[in-house]
Enzyme design. Structure first.
Site, mmCIF file in Angstrom:
data_model
loop_
_atom_site.group_PDB
_atom_site.id
_atom_site.type_symbol
_atom_site.label_atom_id
_atom_site.label_comp_id
_atom_site.label_asym_id
_atom_site.label_seq_id
_atom_site.Cartn_x
_atom_site.Cartn_y
_atom_site.Cartn_z
ATOM 1 N N SER A 1 0.688 -1.201 0.031
ATOM 2 C CA SER A 1 -0.059 -0.045 0.085
ATOM 3 C C SER A 1 0.762 1.136 0.279
ATOM 4 O O SER A 1 0.820 2.156 0.995
ATOM 5 C CB SER A 1 -0.922 -0.124 1.167
ATOM 6 O OG SER A 1 -1.823 0.957 0.955
ATOM 7 N N CYS B 1 2.758 6.925 -7.691
ATOM 8 C CA CYS B 1 2.874 8.221 -8.301
ATOM 9 C C CYS B 1 4.063 9.094 -7.642
ATOM 10 O O CYS B 1 4.355 10.101 -8.318
ATOM 11 C CB CYS B 1 1.607 8.738 -8.598
ATOM 12 S SG CYS B 1 0.665 7.770 -9.361
ATOM 13 N N ASP C 1 -4.037 -1.719 -12.485
ATOM 14 C CA ASP C 1 -3.416 -1.668 -13.506
ATOM 15 C C ASP C 1 -3.381 -3.049 -14.326
ATOM 16 O O ASP C 1 -2.747 -3.106 -15.526
ATOM 17 C CB ASP C 1 -1.849 -1.475 -13.158
ATOM 18 C CG ASP C 1 -1.822 0.056 -12.923
ATOM 19 O OD1 ASP C 1 -2.805 0.465 -12.980
ATOM 20 O OD2 ASP C 1 -0.769 0.603 -12.423
#
Length: 440
Positions: free
Chosen positions: A38, A42, A278
């Site tokens: 977690s 980015c 993703d």
């Protein structure tokens, strides 16, 4: 109910937390191939540049928290290697012990994310080549950049990560060269937008080598089909691919790139198996078909909705419009919906309306240029996409356009929106309304 989740990052743990909150009897096992749970991928480029002090700062919750506070059997260094949908069994390997394991499930979530593409250039295995996707990747890159011998850095690829890494390594005082196989950087934008990013790169001394294909990396050099460039360190940022190779024998429906096709409840074609993030498809509201636009926002949303559906709380994933934003030195560039290239490929009739205006009242002392572009269908008037770039305010305009796309608004209806105005933050007519008025 026995839940197994493969992948301990954004989508996987968003799902796990929804199951915890909605099924008090849940037996949840999470399999994570790495050792960190977690975290915000980015944010990693900004750790490289020192704006964020440590990779620890991008970790949202540690594995111990999931275990002790939420009762999740959160495992590390456990890699899933196969799934049998018929027997509802997951097979894998424990990299701590070297032993194989099997797990049964009632509901399974695939949230394995994606990995960087590393083409088979000559010299690909060299220690001087780096990628940026995980915390270990980032820490290895930071160590490499700290060497006194590293002066010239070559970045291959000029997408979001490539440009963000370029800016952050530039902060460290390195010489930066970007090699791009196409004629312009930031190909996720139309050329009139990316040209402004091109100029911004050159203003900061970044060397751009366009229309070059990398052939080899060897002996402190990057060799392309056009030139040979000095390089003490190389960062490859040429795209990602879904981590789904271990599912090939399941017969699960996938796109050609390996992204798992899901419905609006995040269910795959295999009963009892869900996918999110993703590694999965994302239904595009403008294209009206499954697409693959992997972003952190989407991964968290899909994970949350998958978790709700897995424990019987019906919730639909409404889809995406492909909204994204990036900062590059002194510019913010943002986009939503379709680009001109997208509509041309789809054969959709379109027109554009672009304006160069100010981000706030033109007479206000800190008003800066803002370029806004709308793409629309001239027959129906329906908005198809939008892009914006400037020092301030691009993200605000694109968020409005994303909401407009979600609601299938026309270019004319943009004029009717009641948008905020005050001279320090906006003009009487918002830039997107100025562009809409020009179109109509």
């Amino acid at each position: 109910m026995k839940y197994v989740i493969i992948g301990g990052d954004a989508a996987g743990m968003s799902a796990a937390m929804q199951i915890v909150h909605n099924d008090s009897q849940a037996d949840i096992t999470v399999l994570e191939k790495g050792h960190i749970y977690s975290y915000g991928q980015c944010g990693l480029p900004y750790v490289v540049g020192g704006l964020i002090k440590s990779t620890d700062d991008v970790i949202a919750r540690r594995v111990e928290t999931f275990r002790s506070k939420y009762g999740i059997d959160a495992r590390i260094l456990h890699e899933a290697t196969a799934v049998n949908p018929s027997t509802r069994t997951v097979f894998g390997k424990n990299h701590e012990t070297g032993k194989s394991f099997t797990l049964s499930y009632d509901r399974l979530l695939i949230a394995t994310g994606a990995s960087p593409i590393l083409p088979t250039w000559q010299g690909t295995g060299s220690d001087m080549i780096h990628v940026v996707k995980t915390i270990p990747d980032t820490e290895r890159l930071i160590q490499g950049l700290q060497k006194d011998t590293v002066k010239d850095v070559v970045i291959i690829g000029a997408g979001y990560i490539g440009l963000e890494i370029a800016e952050n390594i530039h902060r460290l005082g390195k010489r930066i060269r970007i090699i791009q196989r196409s004629g312009h950087i930031a190909t996720m934008f139309d050329p009139d937008i990316s040209e402004r990013l091109h100029q911004e790169a050159e203003r900061h001394g970044i060397i751009l080598s366009m229309n070059e294909q990398v052939k080899a990396i060897e002996d402190g050099r990057v060799i392309t089909d056009v030139n040979t460039h000095k390089a003490d360190l190389v960062v490859a940022s040429v795209g990602i691919h879904p981590n789904t190779a271990f599912l090939k024998k399941t017969g699960m429906n996938m796109l050609q790139n390996g992204a798992i096709i899901v419905n609006d409840r995040l269910e795959t074609s295999s009963p009892g198996i869900y996918a999110a993030g993703d590694c999965a498809t994302h239904f595009h509201l403008v294209k009206q078909r499954p697409d693959y636009i992997p972003l952190g926002t989407t991964a968290n949303k899909q994970g949350r909705i998958a978790g709700l559906n897995m424990c019987g709380k019906q919730r639909s994933f409404k889809g995406i419009t492909g909204t994204s934003v990036m900062k590059f030195f002194n510019l913010i560039a943002a986009s939503t919906g379709l680009t001109e290239e997208d509509v041309q490929e789809a054969g959709i009739p379109y027109k554009t309306s672009a304006i160069e205006t100010k981000d706030k009242a033109g007479y206000y002392p800190t008003a800066f240029p803002l370029h806004v572009k709308l793409i629309y269908n001239p027959d129906s008037g329906r908005l198809l996409g939008g892009q914006a770039i400037g020092k301030n305010g691009a993200e605000k305009r694109i968020d409005v356009l994303a909401a407009a796309l979600f609601n299938e608004m026309t270019i004319e209806e943009l004029e009717d929106l009641d948008l905020s105005y005050s001279p320090p933050v906006n003009g009487v007519w918002d830039p997107i309304q100025q562009a809409a008025r020009r179109a109509t």
